[in-house]
Design an enzyme around this catalytic site. Structure first.
Site, mmCIF file in Angstrom:
data_model
loop_
_atom_site.group_PDB
_atom_site.id
_atom_site.type_symbol
_atom_site.label_atom_id
_atom_site.label_comp_id
_atom_site.label_asym_id
_atom_site.label_seq_id
_atom_site.Cartn_x
_atom_site.Cartn_y
_atom_site.Cartn_z
ATOM 1 N N ASP A 1 0.647 -1.144 -0.183
ATOM 2 C CA ASP A 1 0.000 -0.314 0.029
ATOM 3 C C ASP A 1 0.736 1.616 0.333
ATOM 4 O O ASP A 1 2.051 1.558 0.659
ATOM 5 C CB ASP A 1 -1.210 0.383 1.028
ATOM 6 C CG ASP A 1 -1.454 1.440 1.308
ATOM 7 O OD1 ASP A 1 -2.402 1.385 0.370
ATOM 8 O OD2 ASP A 1 -1.809 1.823 2.783
ATOM 9 N N GLU B 1 1.323 -0.443 -4.935
ATOM 10 C CA GLU B 1 0.359 0.793 -4.812
ATOM 11 C C GLU B 1 0.931 1.950 -5.600
ATOM 12 O O GLU B 1 1.010 3.260 -4.662
ATOM 13 C CB GLU B 1 -0.527 0.543 -4.199
ATOM 14 C CG GLU B 1 -1.667 0.905 -3.896
ATOM 15 C CD GLU B 1 -1.704 2.649 -3.566
ATOM 16 O OE1 GLU B 1 -1.936 3.259 -4.361
ATOM 17 O OE2 GLU B 1 -1.446 2.625 -2.728
ATOM 18 N N ASP C 1 -11.670 2.132 -2.601
ATOM 19 C CA ASP C 1 -10.761 3.374 -2.254
ATOM 20 C C ASP C 1 -11.576 4.043 -3.282
ATOM 21 O O ASP C 1 -12.524 5.658 -3.151
ATOM 22 C CB ASP C 1 -10.087 3.915 -2.375
ATOM 23 C CG ASP C 1 -9.351 4.142 -0.651
ATOM 24 O OD1 ASP C 1 -9.396 3.531 0.244
ATOM 25 O OD2 ASP C 1 -7.768 3.969 -1.480
#
Length: 500
Positions: free
Chosen positions: A296, A343, A397
């Site tokens: 992430d 990411e 998200d």
């Protein structure tokens, strides 16, 4: 991930279950079977770390980078493994199978775990499997169990508010805690032992079905966590343990004032002085949990947005360089390969792309970001995709693709999408049109959110960044995982060569 393949994004808590929240039980196995019948190669999930209703049940705000969430325990599996009797798991009344009931499910399951612990306590000290688990995981489990025991005795109080001797880890005070609360500490270890066993059983089932699991490793950890409390020298904290700076991102697509996440930022020179020992342990553990890891906020390993802790928004932050290259070199020295997906969303610079490419990490392409002005040069547009990347219609998200089309694309975005596809369509058609674009992409891997496969609108959204409440609760019901859906997805997977 060089071969063509595809998979489904669905967090464990979003699975069907009769106990208020998805877990590691029978429905998870049936979902893996559904993936297999759909000719998929991957199941992508969100972090499995413990969550808290106090901070919105976000899986990105756990109190440990290592522990598993007790709410994910499967009561049926506890019966199957002989820890409970069948009648002891009855009585839970699920109010809404389409929404996660975190508080209610956690209370019910902790009661079951207490029963199982009381029943096994007498033989636990002589249990070789439990002893092996504790020894193998001592590097994080000892501190986490101690942390949870203290929090339990103090009514959940954050560690930064504990008495000074506990907050600053006086050895005599901690030794007294270990003596006085030994049973509470042992219970935490027992719960983690059961969770680890259930998760590895599920992984073995996935392996039999040729389904690889993509996990998620948040770059940061929460201030009120065992990780920060037991490693205070690795973070930018003041002498009382309060953060001097916190993490976030500058103003972006999701928020005009940026995102102030509130996590303490790393003291990277302190990590470098140990040759990134904490990160080595963390990634080694993650590599044992999953087949691949979505790392992430990858751009934070090149430079991160540092916000003074006194600021209420992320606007006044600044970019600070991070030693990502040195960290990944050390990881490669330790591990022969790094099964990492970067990411790389947000403010991405040439330096971030160079760091990703230097280590051969696949990046991410988001189709919802493609259809706007300048699509010809847009990196998320299908004609600009790269063979090694991973393409998504959207992530956890993003809103669902149907809702994106209805609420966010705007008239200009809709027109660009229509022109790109060569025809107009109504909102119901858009999710599968975008799924088709993802599947036909040259990206080696395509990951499809379950909500898009179901054509859901706004009600299927998993997370709204910068919104504290109302997230992470969407769940799929068993009837939606139909044979017709599996056949439709398998057919499309075959057409685009992703069913190897």
């Amino acid at each position: 991930m060089k071969r063509r393949g595809s998979g489904i994004l669905l967090h464990v808590t979003s699975l069907p279950s009769r106990f208020g929240v998805g877990d590691f039980g029978p429905a998870a196995r049936r979902f893996i079977d559904f993936c297999s019948r759909s000719a998929q190669s991957y199941w992508q999930i969100l972090p499995l770390t413990p969550t808290s209703t106090f901070i919105g049940n976000s899986p990105y705000s756990g109190d440990s980078a290592f522990a598993l969430n007790p709410v994910l325990i499967s009561p049926e599996k506890l019966v199957e493994d002989g820890y409970l009797d069948p009648g002891e798991i009855e009585g839970y009344i699920q109010e809404d199978p389409t929404r996660a009931e975190y508080d209610k499910a956690e209370a019910f399951k902790l009661g079951l775990l207490r029963t199982a612990f009381a029943r096994r306590r007498a033989g636990l000290d002589a249990d070789p499997a439990f002893a092996a688990f504790v020894a193998e995981n001592a590097f994080w489990l000892d501190e986490y169990a101690l942390f949870r025991a203290i929090k339990g005795e103090r009514g959940g109080q954050e560690w930064t508010g504990w008495p000074r001797e506990l907050r600053l880890r006086d050895p005599e005070a901690l030794a007294e805690v270990r003596r006085h609360w030994a049973e509470d500490i042992l219970f935490v270890a027992f719960v983690q032992y059961l969770l680890a066993g259930q998760w590895q059983d599920l992984r073995r089932h996935a392996s039999k079905k040729n389904i690889l699991i993509i996990g998620d490793a948040p770059i940061y950890v929460t201030l009120d966590s065992a990780d920060v409390w037991s490693n205070q020298g690795l973070f930018k904290l003041d002498p009382d343990g309060q953060p001097l700076f916190v993490a976030g991102v500058p103003p972006d697509y999701f928020s005009e004032t940026g995102q102030r996440w509130g996590n303490p930022v790393y003291d990277w020179p302190a990590h470098e002085a140990t040759r990134f020992a904490w990160w080595m342990r963390r990634m080694d553990y993650a590599f044992r949990l999953y087949d691949f890891i979505r790392l992430d906020h990858f751009r934070g390993f090149e430079a991160y947005w540092e916000i003074p802790a006194s600021e209420k928004t992320a606007v006044a932050g600044q970019w600070v360089k991070a030693p990502g290259e040195a960290l990944f070199k050390e990881l490669l020295h330790r591990f022969p390969t790094l099964p990492i997906i970067a990411e790389d969303l947000g403010v991405i610079t040439a330096e971030v792309r160079e760091l990703k490419d230097r280590f051969g990490f696949p990046g991410m392409k988001i189709l919802q970001f493609a259809f706007g002005p300048g699509i010809a040069a847009n990196r998320d547009a299908p004609h600009n995709h790269e063979p090694g990347a991973v393409v998504y219609t959207g992530t956890h998200d993003n809103t669902t693709t149907r809702d994106w089309f209805v609420s966010e694309a705007g008239e200009a975005g809709k027109r660009i999408l229509f022109d790109y596809l060569g025809r107009e369509m109504d909102p119901d058609e858009v999710p599968w049109a975008m799924i088709r674009l993802a599947m036909m992409s040259v990206c080696s891997t395509a990951i499809l959110p379950m909500q898009d496969l179901l054509g859901l609108g706004e009600q299927g959204r998993m997370n709204r960044p910068s919104v504290a409440k109302g997230n992470w609760s969407w769940r799929v019901t068993e009837d939606r995982l139909s044979e017709d859906l599996a056949a439709r997805l398998a057919y499309l997977t075959g057409i685009y060569g992703r069913n190897h």
